[in-house]
Design an enzyme around this catalytic site. Structure first.
Site, PDB file in Angstrom:
ATOM      1  N   GLY A 118      26.824 -91.779 -20.325  1.00 41.25           N
ATOM      2  CA  GLY A 118      26.840 -91.712 -21.392  1.00 41.25           C
ATOM      3  C   GLY A 118      28.045 -92.742 -21.771  1.00 41.25           C
ATOM      4  O   GLY A 118      29.340 -93.519 -21.167  1.00 41.25           O
ATOM      5  N   GLN A 148      35.538 -95.412 -27.365  1.00 46.83           N
ATOM      6  CA  GLN A 148      35.347 -96.092 -25.592  1.00 46.83           C
ATOM      7  C   GLN A 148      35.180 -97.865 -26.785  1.00 46.83           C
ATOM      8  O   GLN A 148      35.527 -98.688 -24.752  1.00 46.83           O
ATOM      9  CB  GLN A 148      33.990 -95.938 -25.137  1.00 46.83           C
ATOM     10  CG  GLN A 148      34.756 -94.916 -24.499  1.00 46.83           C
ATOM     11  CD  GLN A 148      33.626 -94.158 -23.551  1.00 46.83           C
ATOM     12  OE1 GLN A 148      32.653 -93.061 -23.605  1.00 46.83           O
ATOM     13  NE2 GLN A 148      34.519 -93.736 -22.437  1.00 46.83           N
ATOM     14  N   CYS A 157      34.477 -91.006 -16.039  1.00 48.39           N
ATOM     15  CA  CYS A 157      34.593 -91.330 -17.407  1.00 48.39           C
ATOM     16  C   CYS A 157      34.654 -92.723 -17.274  1.00 48.39           C
ATOM     17  O   CYS A 157      35.495 -93.391 -16.831  1.00 48.39           O
ATOM     18  CB  CYS A 157      35.924 -90.612 -18.397  1.00 48.39           C
ATOM     19  SG  CYS A 157      35.651 -91.565 -20.211  1.00 48.39           S
ATOM     20  N   LEU A 158      33.946 -93.142 -18.353  1.00 49.81           N
ATOM     21  CA  LEU A 158      33.831 -94.785 -17.925  1.00 49.81           C
ATOM     22  C   LEU A 158      35.322 -95.440 -19.015  1.00 49.81           C
ATOM     23  O   LEU A 158      35.216 -96.999 -17.736  1.00 49.81           O
ATOM     24  CB  LEU A 158      33.149 -95.838 -19.032  1.00 49.81           C
ATOM     25  CG  LEU A 158      31.051 -95.492 -18.828  1.00 49.81           C
ATOM     26  CD1 LEU A 158      30.223 -95.725 -19.211  1.00 49.81           C
ATOM     27  CD2 LEU A 158      31.377 -95.702 -17.073  1.00 49.81           C
ATOM     28  N   HIS A 181      30.413 -84.087 -23.698  1.00 51.73           N
ATOM     29  CA  HIS A 181      31.384 -85.178 -22.930  1.00 51.73           C
ATOM     30  C   HIS A 181      31.830 -85.991 -24.185  1.00 51.73           C
ATOM     31  O   HIS A 181      33.093 -86.585 -25.145  1.00 51.73           O
ATOM     32  CB  HIS A 181      31.780 -85.681 -21.985  1.00 51.73           C
ATOM     33  CG  HIS A 181      32.649 -86.882 -20.744  1.00 51.73           C
ATOM     34  ND1 HIS A 181      33.287 -86.516 -19.924  1.00 51.73           N
ATOM     35  CD2 HIS A 181      32.143 -87.626 -21.760  1.00 51.73           C
ATOM     36  CE1 HIS A 181      33.604 -87.670 -19.563  1.00 51.73           C
ATOM     37  NE2 HIS A 181      33.140 -88.549 -21.132  1.00 51.73           N
ATOM     38  N   GLU A 182      30.646 -86.635 -24.896  1.00 49.20           N
ATOM     39  CA  GLU A 182      30.858 -87.708 -25.275  1.00 49.20           C
ATOM     40  C   GLU A 182      31.175 -87.577 -27.094  1.00 49.20           C
ATOM     41  O   GLU A 182      31.966 -88.477 -28.070  1.00 49.20           O
ATOM     42  CB  GLU A 182      29.298 -88.081 -25.263  1.00 49.20           C
ATOM     43  CG  GLU A 182      28.557 -88.589 -24.141  1.00 49.20           C
ATOM     44  CD  GLU A 182      29.585 -89.542 -23.787  1.00 49.20           C
ATOM     45  OE1 GLU A 182      30.815 -90.111 -24.262  1.00 49.20           O
ATOM     46  OE2 GLU A 182      29.321 -89.690 -22.306  1.00 49.20           O
ATOM     47  N   HIS A 211      35.336 -87.182 -26.766  1.00 49.27           N
ATOM     48  CA  HIS A 211      35.169 -88.295 -27.336  1.00 49.27           C
ATOM     49  C   HIS A 211      35.949 -88.401 -28.995  1.00 49.27           C
ATOM     50  O   HIS A 211      36.716 -89.664 -29.220  1.00 49.27           O
ATOM     51  CB  HIS A 211      34.160 -89.910 -26.968  1.00 49.27           C
ATOM     52  CG  HIS A 211      34.558 -90.093 -25.743  1.00 49.27           C
ATOM     53  ND1 HIS A 211      35.964 -90.613 -25.077  1.00 49.27           N
ATOM     54  CD2 HIS A 211      34.253 -89.681 -24.683  1.00 49.27           C
ATOM     55  CE1 HIS A 211      36.152 -90.601 -23.209  1.00 49.27           C
ATOM     56  NE2 HIS A 211      34.719 -90.473 -23.626  1.00 49.27           N
TER      57      HIS A 211
HETATM   58 NI    NI Z   1      34.335 -90.779 -21.005  1.00 50.39          NI
END
Ligand code: NI
Length: 173
Positions: free
Chosen positions: A46, A51, A95-96, A137-138, A141
């Site tokens: 995701g 991000q 998380c990226l 989660h997304e 963000h």
């Molecule tokens: Ni994330």
């Protein structure tokens, strides 16, 4: 498609509330495609627009490990949780924007989400399992929230310190 650089925590843009999309323009479609490419390349399941530095309510996800990339990919503009179950589920999340750090987060096990698709059409779907975790989660963000916010302050500080160190090292490369 272009791989876009992913912002690493701590970073002010990851803490801002993203703005709703009014028109799904060609520019936004390109951004959404770039985000998918960036997510697969990372690799991740995701990615949210903040991000990659765009404060826009756009997320992409694909929680299936299919060989055919993009087969199960979803791009959501203005995603909104319509229903979240009282029943919870705990998943180890990453998380990226917080590479190589993981933590257990409790979230609703089932969520119904409404969003605008690439064609500008409203869609709605109910997610469970990993998809439910991922979509929550997304969407977090888009509200400036990270999974580490669910961890203890001590753990959060530890991870943030590690990320600061990582960013310093990256700058020196
Ligand atoms: Ni994330």
């Amino acid at each position: 498609m272009t791989i876009r650089p992913i912002l690493i925590h701590p970073e002010p843009k990851l803490r801002k509330k993203a703005l709703p999309v009014t028109v799904v323009s060609d520019q936004l479609l390109t951004l959404a495609d770039d985000m998918l490419e960036t997510m697969y390349e990372a690799p991740g399941i995701g990615l949210a627009a903040p991000q990659v530095g765009a404060l826009i309510r756009l997320i992409v996800l694909d929680c299936n490990h299919s060989e055919d990339q993009n087969l199960d990919a979803i791009q959501m503009f203005n995603p909104e949780v319509l229903f979240a179950s009282d029943e919870k589920n705990t998943h180890e999340e990453g998380c990226l924007s917080i590479p190589d750090q993981y933590g257990e987060v409790e979230r609703s096990s089932v969520v119904t989400v409404r969003w605008i698709d690439r064609a500008g059409i409203e869609e709605q779907r109910t997610f469970e399992g990993l998809w439910a975790t991922c979509v929550q989660h997304e969407i977090d963000h888009l509200n400036g929230k990270l999974f580490i916010d669910y961890l203890t302050p001590l753990r959060r500080q530890l991870i943030t310190r590690k990320m600061k160190k990582l960013k310093r090292e990256k700058l020196q490369e």
